[in-house]
Design an enzyme around this catalytic site. Structure first.
Site, short mmCIF file in Angstrom:
data_model
loop_
_atom_site.label_atom_id
_atom_site.label_comp_id
_atom_site.label_asym_id
_atom_site.label_seq_id
_atom_site.Cartn_x
_atom_site.Cartn_y
_atom_site.Cartn_z
N HIS A 60 0.84 -1.19 0.00
CA HIS A 60 0.00 0.00 0.00
C HIS A 60 0.87 1.23 0.00
CE1 HIS A 60 -3.15 2.83 1.14
NE2 HIS A 60 -3.97 1.93 0.68
N ASP A 97 -7.90 -5.47 0.00
CA ASP A 97 -8.38 -6.34 -1.07
C ASP A 97 -8.03 -7.81 -0.87
OD1 ASP A 97 -9.67 -4.45 -2.72
OD2 ASP A 97 -7.73 -3.65 -3.27
#
Ligand code: CMC
Length: 427
Positions: A305, A363
């Site tokens: 991320h 996700d």
């Protein structure tokens, strides 16, 4: 108190850059006068060090795995709140009273149908049409169906536009799915809750109503809550960028949907399932997969991320929820969850991922929940979009009321210097 400043010396000239500080102690150098005073611009590809705005909506501390909407920790919202309450918090700035929530729910119910003419749009798409393209196109078409909401001036107009988007997005999404199956549209049922109504439109058939379990409704609500906002990510920045030209709310949101679509953003949840299915089908082992990732032939989807460098709190919440849902549905033997855990454990103990501070993101487990709910993979980014609507709307509104200039980054031109036009016969 004296304002702190940084000093920049360039070409023998010294200028002061004011330091601004956010409410959680984040500090930023204010370079808004830099070009005017020095002729220089900053160079920050991917905007990794650029604060594009001041915002009061969401706080993320990537080093410590913290996510808060309007000050409330995501863990508390996930445990106690509903998606609609969370949406109201993000958009209107406070947790609603019972009266406010009831009134807004009523508005949502009154807005859940689509204009019948709009249904023809679905016929225009081929049966294999991508639900994300249908969603963005139909939301964009709202600008034509609701011309009275193109220039939102009052709070009432804003509330109406919000209700239209939040309510109709699930109708459009479910209809896009039904269209892909060639099944009749199931009209929304105003007596159902937000998530139950969506699952009804997805899975009921004429004369056979789908009744989701409480566990299914809770799991879907959780997925939507953890996706509801994440400050200045690619799609949110797109919405703010488009909105900064004073484009209407519907056009700005449609642009956000397009930005979300990519595999590095909202498309990652589908890519995770493809990756797990490939491993499950024996086309690759976990070890082979990680070796390919380390040779940079592919990415470990659902990992890494831009902001989180310790862990993504949303992934923790969804991992627990995925286990609970699989247990409630008696599906604990699902090979994909086992592979996901094996992959996660192997990556977290591998130097490649440790050195780069790569952890599972939102996700990694959301796809497992969506799949368990029976939602097909090509609808996963759509589910992300339904969840992200409140965030996009809140940011569009904040941007439109901020008095900020139109977004317009600069560039460092690296192309050919001035040259003369060559007539075609001389080339
Ligand atoms: N698999 C393998 N290597 C990775 C991954 C990954 N998933 N993510 C980052 N890296 C490596 C990357 O190769 C680079 O290594 P090196 O410095 O040796 O070249 C380093 O880590 C830094 O990566 P980056 O691409 O500069 O990081 P970024 O901040 O630009 O990218 C990201 C963030 C999310 C796009 C990236 O981590 C990624 O591609 N992840 C996989 C896709 C994914 O799961 N996306 C969902 C993000 S969360 C939901 C959302 O907000 O959309």
């Amino acid at each position: 108190m004296e304002q702190k400043k940084a000093i920049l010396t360039i070409d023998g000239k010294t200028i002061e850059l004011p330091l601004i500080e956010g409410s959680e102690g984040e500090r930023a150098l204010d370079i808004s006068k830099l070009r005017q005073e020095t002729g220089l611009i900053t160079f920050d590809p991917g905007y990794a060090n650029t604060g594009s705005c001041k915002s009061e909506i969401t706080f993320v501390d990537g080093e410590n795995g913290i996510l808060r909407y309007r000050g409330y920790p995501i863990e508390e919202l996930a445990e106690h709140s509903s998606f609609i309450e969370t949406a109201m918090l993000l958009i209107f700035g406070h947790l609603p009273s019972q009266t406010e929530r009831a009134a807004f729910r009523e508005m949502l119910s009154s807005q859940e149908l689509l204009h019948e003419d709009l249904l023809h749009h679905f016929e225009g798409f081929p049966p294999y049409g991508q639900p994300m393209s249908i969603l963005s196109a139909v939301i964009n078409s709202f600008a034509s169906y609701h011309p009275d909401l193109l220039d939102i001036q009052t709070e009432e107009e804003f509330r109406l536009a919000v209700a239209k988007i939040i309510s109709k997005v699930r109708t459009i999404s479910a209809f896009a799915y039904r269209k892909s199956l060639g099944r009749p549209f199931m009209y929304p049922d105003p007596n159902r809750s937000y998530c139950s109504n969506f699952l009804h439109m997805m899975f009921s058939v004429p004369y056979k109503e789908f009744e989701p379990t409480r566990a299914q409704i809770k799991a879907l609500s959780l997925v939507l809550i953890v996706h509801a906002d994440h400050e200045q990510n690619c799609s949110c920045s797109t919405v703010r960028m488009v909105g900064s030209s004073q484009a209407n709310l519907f056009a700005s949101i449609a642009a956000g949907i397009c930005a979300l679509w990519g595999r590095l953003h909202g498309g990652a949840n589908a890519a995770v399932i493809e990756m797990l299915e490939n491993i499950s089908a024996g086309r690759m082992t976990v070890k082979d997969y990680l070796e390919k990732v380390k040779r940079r032939e592919m990415r470990l989807m659902g990992f890494g991320h831009r902001v989180y460098k310790s862990f993504d709190p949303r992934a923790k919440i969804l991992k627990k929820a995925a286990h609970k849902l699989l247990h409630d549905q008696d599906m604990t033997g699902d090979p994909l969850i086992e592979i996901a855990q094996e992959l996660e454990a192997a990556a977290l103990s591998d130097d490649f991922f440790i050195e780069r501070k790569l952890y599972p993101n939102v996700d990694f487990y959301s796809g497992i929940i969506l799949r368990t709910l029976g939602i097909p993979v090509n609808m996963f980014p759509v589910m992300f979009a339904i969840g992200r609507m409140p965030g996009w709307i809140a940011h569009w509104y904040e941007e439109s009321r901020s008095g900020q200039k139109i977004h317009r980054p600069r560039q460092v031109y690296m192309g050919p210097p001035k040259r003369r036009y060559v007539p075609i016969e001389e080339r």
